[in-house]
Scaffold this motif. Sequence first.
Motif, mmCIF file in Angstrom:
data_model
loop_
_atom_site.group_PDB
_atom_site.id
_atom_site.type_symbol
_atom_site.label_atom_id
_atom_site.label_comp_id
_atom_site.label_asym_id
_atom_site.label_seq_id
_atom_site.Cartn_x
_atom_site.Cartn_y
_atom_site.Cartn_z
ATOM 1 N N ILE A 289 38.307 30.792 30.718
ATOM 2 C CA ILE A 289 39.227 30.633 31.841
ATOM 3 C C ILE A 289 39.265 31.931 32.641
ATOM 4 N N ARG A 290 39.110 31.806 33.935
ATOM 5 C CA ARG A 290 39.158 32.981 34.799
ATOM 6 C C ARG A 290 40.594 33.480 34.937
ATOM 7 N N THR A 291 40.720 34.761 35.169
ATOM 8 C CA THR A 291 42.031 35.320 35.466
ATOM 9 C C THR A 291 42.375 35.050 36.927
ATOM 10 N N PHE A 292 43.625 35.271 37.268
ATOM 11 C CA PHE A 292 44.060 35.048 38.648
ATOM 12 C C PHE A 292 43.342 36.001 39.600
ATOM 13 N N ALA A 293 43.119 37.236 39.157
ATOM 14 C CA ALA A 293 42.411 38.200 40.002
ATOM 15 C C ALA A 293 40.967 37.762 40.239
ATOM 16 N N GLU A 294 40.307 37.214 39.214
ATOM 17 C CA GLU A 294 38.944 36.720 39.389
ATOM 18 C C GLU A 294 38.903 35.548 40.357
ATOM 19 N N GLY A 300 37.556 34.850 47.951
ATOM 20 C CA GLY A 300 37.556 35.723 49.114
ATOM 21 C C GLY A 300 38.919 36.209 49.521
ATOM 22 N N THR A 301 39.957 35.901 48.743
ATOM 23 C CA THR A 301 41.298 36.370 49.055
ATOM 24 C C THR A 301 41.455 37.797 48.589
ATOM 25 N N SER A 302 42.195 38.572 49.338
ATOM 26 C CA SER A 302 42.399 39.966 48.966
ATOM 27 C C SER A 302 43.130 40.031 47.644
ATOM 28 N N PRO A 303 42.595 40.745 46.662
ATOM 29 C CA PRO A 303 43.246 40.804 45.362
ATOM 30 C C PRO A 303 44.488 41.666 45.341
#
Length: 351
Positions: A289-294, A300-303
């Motif tokens: 499962i990817r993290t929210f930051a990934e 393409g959203t600014s982290p």
Amino acid sequence: MPGPPPLGLPWAQAEAQAFHLQGVSHFARAERSAAKSRAALEAPSFLSAEQARLHAAHASLCAEAEHWWQALAANDEETVCEAVNTAFSDNPAAGCAVGVDGSVLSVVMRQQDLDAMPTQTPGLTPSGRPTLKNLTKRDRTLWWLTSMGSNIIATLKEGFATAPGITAIDLAVLTRLPDTQLLGFVAYGRWTRQAVASTPWHEPEDALRFLDIGQDVACSVTTTASGTFSSKIKPLDISRTAGLQDLLDHGQEDPDTPEPSLADLDISLGANSTPSGRTPTTGSDPYRIRTFAEWQSDTGTSPISPVLGTRPRNHTASRPRLSSPARPWCCRKKPGKEYTSRSPSPERTST
């Protein structure tokens, strides 16, 4: 094929909040409220994206598994050899599938050397006390032959269980001959699935039935005129088997030679790996499962959260400062009161 792990909105909201609240002070209530609001807005999109990605990975795995099974059932050589060698990798007598011809699988098995077998066995003295008895050469050879028969049957059963399209196995046994200490073949033959499945295997002596149920079976341990097994292991005449003869003709005992050798095959079998050096590997977790930051980085959203980097509220700016007195309280004079200086007492004046 097992499905992906279930994901829910509470999990997505917790991941989003943990990301947006990074670096926000616990006392910055307005910033924390804004971070939670944005996390609540982005959590459904994050959840939908992860669910779609995991379901796509599951569909890809199912298609790949179906393709692999079709290749295995159709006796594709590379697929069958890889699957069988993976099954053989934990066997005491290492086996290696080297080829497929139609529905016949070719296997080479490495049997334990006779010189590595124990020379003594537990026994009792005439008075009943436990002791170790020396094995005769004939008993030691029979023990080694029974061990080889057990390993042959185990290899055959595992090969048939792994490859459903294989109907027969050509198996050759490799070991080090006790007289010359050179690698050589001490048994070979062809065994069918029907013959192995229809034979009862209950007692230790049943392992010697591999000599009776196979086709064109040859063994280094022969039977004497009295019906007992010989005590000597003789090299086999493998001139009738082109593949084994070619391996012996071009094989070298030196593993450092650039050409394939019996020593290389012996090392490969001893290491429970294929002669080509391929070993079973385990890939990465397809359901990671990817993290929210990934997710933000992939979309393409600014982290960086907009609440991060804002100037925190100065909670000390509106605090009133207490003015410090010009003089200490003990030095202040009260109005209407006369103050006289105290002179030292005459008694305390030094003479």
